[in-house]
Design an enzyme around this catalytic site. Sequence first.
Site, short mmCIF file in Angstrom:
data_model
loop_
_atom_site.label_atom_id
_atom_site.label_comp_id
_atom_site.label_asym_id
_atom_site.label_seq_id
_atom_site.Cartn_x
_atom_site.Cartn_y
_atom_site.Cartn_z
N ASP A 287 48.96 -89.43 -38.76
CA ASP A 287 48.58 -88.05 -38.48
C ASP A 287 48.62 -87.76 -36.97
O ASP A 287 48.15 -88.56 -36.17
CB ASP A 287 47.15 -87.82 -38.99
N GLU A 329 53.98 -87.85 -38.44
CA GLU A 329 53.74 -86.41 -38.52
C GLU A 329 53.78 -85.85 -37.10
O GLU A 329 52.77 -85.81 -36.40
CB GLU A 329 52.38 -86.09 -39.16
C1 GLC Z 1 47.45 -82.85 -39.02
C2 GLC Z 1 47.14 -82.35 -40.40
C3 GLC Z 1 46.36 -81.09 -40.30
C4 GLC Z 1 45.11 -81.35 -39.53
C5 GLC Z 1 45.43 -81.99 -38.18
C6 GLC Z 1 44.21 -82.58 -37.57
O1 GLC Z 1 48.30 -82.02 -38.34
O2 GLC Z 1 48.33 -82.15 -41.10
O3 GLC Z 1 46.07 -80.58 -41.57
O4 GLC Z 1 44.46 -80.14 -39.31
O5 GLC Z 1 46.31 -83.07 -38.29
O6 GLC Z 1 43.87 -83.79 -38.22
C1 GLC Z 2 49.27 -80.25 -36.35
C2 GLC Z 2 48.67 -79.05 -37.03
C3 GLC Z 2 49.63 -77.93 -37.07
C4 GLC Z 2 50.12 -77.67 -35.70
C5 GLC Z 2 50.62 -78.90 -35.05
C6 GLC Z 2 50.91 -78.64 -33.64
O1 GLC Z 2 50.35 -80.71 -37.07
O2 GLC Z 2 48.31 -79.34 -38.32
O3 GLC Z 2 48.99 -76.80 -37.57
O4 GLC Z 2 51.13 -76.71 -35.75
O5 GLC Z 2 49.68 -79.92 -35.10
O6 GLC Z 2 51.57 -79.72 -33.09
#
Ligand code: GLC
Ligand code: GLC
Length: 634
Positions: A287, A329
């Site tokens: 994450d 991610e």
């Molecule tokens: C990631 C998740 C998102 C969450 C963020 C903070 O981007 O996908 O849902 O708000 O991390 O953990």
């Molecule tokens: C995380 C959040 C998403 C946001 C991104 C920015 O993935 O969940 O909402 O756009 O961070 O980098």
Amino acid sequence: MQESVRVDETTRQKVLAALSRERTAGLNPDPDFDRRLDQYLPLLTELFGSLYDCRPDWQDQLAALVVQSARSWQERSPELKTLDAKHEADSGWFLDNTMLGGVCYVDRYAESLEGVRARIPYFKELGLTYLHLMPLFLAPEPHSDGGYAVSSYRKVNPKLGTMEQLRSLAAELKANGISLVVDFIFNHTSDEHEWARKAAAGDPEFSDYYWIFPDRTMPDAFEQNVREIFPENHPGSFIRMEDGRWVWATFHTYQWDLNYSNPDVFRAMAGEMLFLANQGVDILRMDAVAFIWKQLGTPCENLPEAHTLLQAFNAVCRLAAPSLLFKSEAIVHPDEVALYIDPAECQLSYNPLQMALIWESLATRDVSLLAQALERRHNIPEGTSWVNYVRSHDDIGWTFADEDAAELGINGFDHRRFLNSFYVNRFPGSFARGVPFQDNPKTGDCRISGTTASLCGMEVDPAEAVERILLAHSVAFSTGGIPLLYLGDEVGQVNDYAYASEPGHGADSRWVHRPHYPAEQYDRRKDPSTPEGAVFNGLKRMTEVRARTAELAGTRLVDFATNNQSVLAYQRPGWQTWVLALANFSDQAQTLPAETFSGYSSAAVDLLSEAGLQLAEGLTLLPRQYLWLRVTPV
Ligand code: GLC
Ligand code: GLC
């Protein structure tokens, strides 16, 4: 990585001495572990050293990390060790064309882990081989960011079940050919995590686990260069603690960023990671990778050390949980997304650019940006894969590169404004029913919430919406990588406005696209005259065809010019035959002349409908039609 190679003999000896002390004290000798230690210790030393050799105790920290890994390996079950051996021998297993992912919230989709277990027959009907369960750990209530604020990585949220149940679910999924994916939320913990509580109470050891400062001096300095991620929640990146100190919170106020410049934090989180691996988790969704390293005077996103950290975690897996994979991610600039994708870092990555540009093409009926992205940004290193998706539990952000857009005469800022107004139905004639997320009047930035069906116009014109949903997925299913469905989308589920009155959700519009299990819609999935049945059948067809089409394995793509702004095309090379995928994003029929196909023999077959075609006659695609043609290059 920095220059100096630290695989010096003293470090090695220190590590081996620590390990042998542990063995004298009862840890079993293990030739398998020793073989991998031999192979990976130089790399781990290099990575760990490059992050921490400014600390006098770094070698002891490294030795402790290795001992901890050896202990974790000893505790790993024989079944998981068998899987490790199997995947070690077949490291590209996840590139297979039978792979299909699904993602859901345990509570919203199935009430509990037992409820998820009861849905395994359905997952098999759908063809899933990969199931991502959204965060299921202990978290503050009701403010948990959907579980992304973790209070303990070793406790399942009691509403959902127990760790024991997670372990047995993982085993049962595996027995059914489904890999379990869970999040590794390692950028931050909740403010209720034991470490955070100790930090809040003033314990200096745990204050060092977070970025805590006595006054605004450092926060002000950092904030010069750092962007706001959840501006509707709090301005800047820091929040004030009860005792007046300031703590870094990139996301919500109750999600405190961990301080990885402290090697204790690395070791503690490596322990949590290996614990999860030993429960039978196959893939960790890493994450918020972009944010894990901070450095004054920088934007604190995508720093080189973030990659070093991930590689170090990866090296720890190679020692103690060799079959574990990472999925990155990184929802950031496409140049940066690509940097996380490497067999030695994250073997898998979300494909946020493709996702965003599918929506961009649906709105504009022009595929130029998407075609350009496929041409220059799709191919990734061997042994890695995209996870291709149409939408996730998060918002849609327009993360294309402004430089790419400029080459096509598109102004990024204006184009994002258009896309935002299109998807929140402020643009005349739009079919989409989305809602804004994190509208930031200071920067003009905004992102989009909404389910796939609602964004495709299910509330406006269901027949067209079904075609758009399938068109969008035809791209995610065929460009190369693991297709990932947000469960519920396969039966055309629409927005859920009831979120606004749910405790803790009202201020976060992403809940509009995280609805509860749509039982009645699932009941209609076998009736092709309903929108549910039409979407479900269309997706099942793609899954089946993909699974028996060798050309669609892996990720390699060769671009293909249609010279038609509305028709997307790309080739998936095979051994003797190739697949040419075509997708018409226009609301009108589009004809491609015979010359377009001059590189192929005339006879072709559409794998989806099994219809034979003569390319020498040219080809007409109906509005929103997609074809997967098996062609023979000449
Ligand atoms: C990631 C998740 C998102 C969450 C963020 C903070 O981007 O996908 O849902 O708000 O991390 O953990
Ligand atoms: C995380 C959040 C998403 C946001 C991104 C920015 O993935 O969940 O909402 O756009 O961070 O980098």
